[in-house]
Scaffold this motif. Sequence first.
Motif, short mmCIF file in Angstrom:
data_model
loop_
_atom_site.label_atom_id
_atom_site.label_comp_id
_atom_site.label_asym_id
_atom_site.label_seq_id
_atom_site.Cartn_x
_atom_site.Cartn_y
_atom_site.Cartn_z
N HIS A 11 2.66 12.46 9.24
CA HIS A 11 1.35 11.81 9.37
C HIS A 11 1.00 11.03 8.10
CE1 HIS A 11 0.65 13.73 13.13
NE2 HIS A 11 0.56 14.96 12.63
N LEU A 12 1.36 11.60 6.95
CA LEU A 12 1.06 10.92 5.68
C LEU A 12 1.84 9.62 5.55
CD1 LEU A 12 0.99 14.01 3.27
CD2 LEU A 12 -0.96 12.70 4.14
N ILE A 13 3.08 9.62 6.03
CA ILE A 13 3.88 8.40 5.99
C ILE A 13 3.26 7.33 6.89
CG2 ILE A 13 6.12 7.39 6.61
CD1 ILE A 13 7.39 10.08 5.79
N ALA A 15 0.11 7.16 7.75
CA ALA A 15 -1.12 6.72 7.10
C ALA A 15 -0.83 5.69 6.02
CB ALA A 15 -1.86 7.92 6.51
N ALA A 16 0.24 5.94 5.23
CA ALA A 16 0.60 4.99 4.18
C ALA A 16 0.97 3.64 4.78
CB ALA A 16 1.77 5.55 3.37
N ILE A 17 1.69 3.66 5.90
CA ILE A 17 2.07 2.41 6.57
C ILE A 17 0.83 1.67 7.05
CG2 ILE A 17 3.19 1.48 8.65
CD1 ILE A 17 5.35 3.62 8.25
N PHE A 19 -2.15 1.74 5.74
CA PHE A 19 -2.79 1.13 4.57
C PHE A 19 -2.03 -0.12 4.13
CE2 PHE A 19 -4.94 5.25 4.02
CZ PHE A 19 -6.20 4.82 3.64
N ILE A 20 -0.70 -0.02 4.12
CA ILE A 20 0.12 -1.16 3.68
C ILE A 20 -0.07 -2.35 4.63
CG2 ILE A 20 2.49 -1.99 3.45
CD1 ILE A 20 3.21 0.88 2.49
N TYR A 23 -3.74 -3.88 4.21
CA TYR A 23 -3.90 -4.64 2.97
C TYR A 23 -2.98 -5.85 2.94
CZ TYR A 23 -7.20 -1.54 0.63
OH TYR A 23 -8.34 -0.86 0.28
#
Length: 823
Positions: A11-13, A15-17, A19-20, A23
């Motif tokens: 899930h954290l990966i 979430a990072a995607i 955000f990337i 942005y």
Amino acid sequence: MNNWIKRNGGHLIVAAIFFILTYAYFLNPIMQGKILYQSDVLQAKAMQKEIMDVKEKTGHAPLWTNQMFGGMPSYQIWAKYGKNATTYVIDGLKGIFPNPVDTVLLYLFGAYFLFTTLKLSRWLAAAGAVAFAFSSYNFIYIEAGHANQAYAIAFFAPIVASIIMTLRGRYVLGASLTALFMAMEIRSNHVQMTYYLLLAIIILVCIELYHAIKSGLTKPFFKAIAYLFAGTIIAVLVNAGSLWTTYEYSKYTIRGKPNLKSETTAESAGLDKDYAYTWSESPTEIFTFFIPNAYGGGSSTTRGEDSKVAKSLIDKGVDAGQAQQLASQLPLYWGNKPSTNGPWYFGAVVFFFFVLGLIIIKNRIKWWLLGAVLLSVFLSFGKNLPFISDLFFDYFPLYNKFRAVESTLVIASLCFPLLAFLALNEVFENPDKAFVFAKAKLAFYITGGLTLLMIVLPGLILSFKGTEHQNLINALAQAFRGDTGMANSVANALVEDRQALERQDAIRTLIFIALAFGLVWIVIKQKINTTFAAIAVLAVVLIDMWSVDKRYLKDETFVSSDVLNQAYVPREVDEFIMRDKDPNFRVMDLTLGNPFQDSHSSYFYKTVGGFHSARLRRFEELVQNQFTKSVNQDVLDMLNTKYIITPDPKTGAASMHANNTACGNAWFVKSVKYVKGADQEMQAISSFDPQTEAMVDESFKKTVEAKTLGYDANGSIKLVSYAPEHLVYQTGSTANQVAVFSEIYYDKGWTMKIDGVEQPYYRADYLLRAATIPVGNHKVEFIFHPNSYYTGENISLAGSVLLVLALAGAAYSERKNKQPAKA
């Protein structure tokens, strides 16, 4: 901690995607410090000017503003609702993330929550979230400045997820999350979007009820409904302040009942039907769901140097530069909406998998999604499908309060990717690969064949001619000095340009459909595992949606803050008027086109006009009857219109003249004329002397004549202190007199005090306040303190406490249930 990271690493990966991606989409504007240029936000800046000025000066935002339409409550312009817990959540998101990054992240995370609730793998859920978030209108709403609308849409998915969770038996957690996300949805303050979501939820609940009865599981179903009802009540309590004020105010706006009998019809309890149906989707416009330029794109879409119109003009001897300029002015969008920012594009890949879902999915959720899609599509047709639209408009509660019926497609924009990715999940998990492949081929033949037809023979289905096509030819003929041959040649070239745009996008769509089918084939042949396949689908969907979104919400839409500040640079006439120290006069600006559809002037001073979709009905009726055919000077005078700005007929330059007959902030009248009903009152003010006589409805007669009336020619009444919510007058008279105040009558919150004691007041001259002022010297005050807001805020505080307790209880319950049982 390490165990938590290990359990939630995927899930954290994701979430990072998210955000990337978000942005990255807005990278250039963010790096350059640019701001999104949104026309509606600029309008709102002018609407809010007085509110924000007072807030900056006193720390309190007034609930009334006199900046537009003579005066109106500010609930639907800007209000804090500081005792609503969700206010601080939204303020926090907007404070942490630049606009519109926060909105897109809400789209993504909300949809991801829904897809994971439906038991899709993380990467498949991530792909589905991208498909929903990047649906074209989600970005078009952002570009247009419909910030509240976009926020409301962002909470659709998590609300549905929470309801499904509750129906599956996770009662406490599901109901608590329903309360949270529904509270956020309502706080977004776009009742129309919330209403459409509720229509979809009703269909879901009905299907679940049918299944519960059929399977004999009514007890857990009604238990879930009870929990959901409790969660919904909490959400409503949290937003009591905004809901109460909106409900109370709406009855007096253009969405309420008419006051004039001449305008009363069976359907007149809401908006005018023609007005509500103005933005109706054409039936064949649904081809934009998978071919974005099927209808020419947006109203501002233009063709490049390969324009057939330009070539046609050049062939007729027109200069190349002039030909390109004229070609750019002719509309490529040919639907029957007055204008559009872009198409409702759900994605070519999503379209393929949606059709596959209709064929392959057996779960009852398919019938909910299909039913919701059909309803939203049929309702979006508005005037083009009156049988269904009129049924809802005339008989469904609140439906006639909303305009732009094409907005119902927000439900389809959620349901399309939902069914599409449930279908892809079925492809991944169904062990009968031969069956899956057969259904995938059928979906490919349907979607690919239809798209191929739109490439080879687009004119077989679409005409590429709008309803105003003949009028366009006539206008061209007039421009070409009666040369109808040249006009028809240009019009035919315009049709060719539209076909070229459609064909170009249809080829693009066919490629993406082929890629989607190819991925299904690779999975079935086991040449790639499902994780990599899901990532590949995510990439293809992202490329598909991103490239279309960039046509509308692009880097050029962002501007420097200096450009936004220049939007409100005062003209010479504005600077002159602003030097007037009178605290509460009005201006009529006729240089903006329709002064009642533009709020620009309201940035500088208080205006007779303005812009707001929830303006008071009495003021709207006044505009229609006293300003449409010609401007009634008497009405301008009673509205204390001190300055009138007009355009020079030759140069268009703004010129101003003072209106010496303006009545002022308040005045005593010699006589009162009683009228029966709104129609007589409107007729009476069509020609009268507002300075000497007042037109009062006979229902107020007892209040007016509670004291014996006289007239003192030397009597005085003067505004000595001004604040939007608190006006103070000083009066002096040797007789009991009727005073008319050039303030809008709205009795839901305004009270009048004479020497600190509350006294009755009444309506005069159709929409102004009036009162009988006793003999002597007195201090007269008008104070705006609406119970709907202040009592509603206290209820909101109680609801917020309940929401926090419910979420804390759900967290405790979940943690307790996850603890291993003792040996």
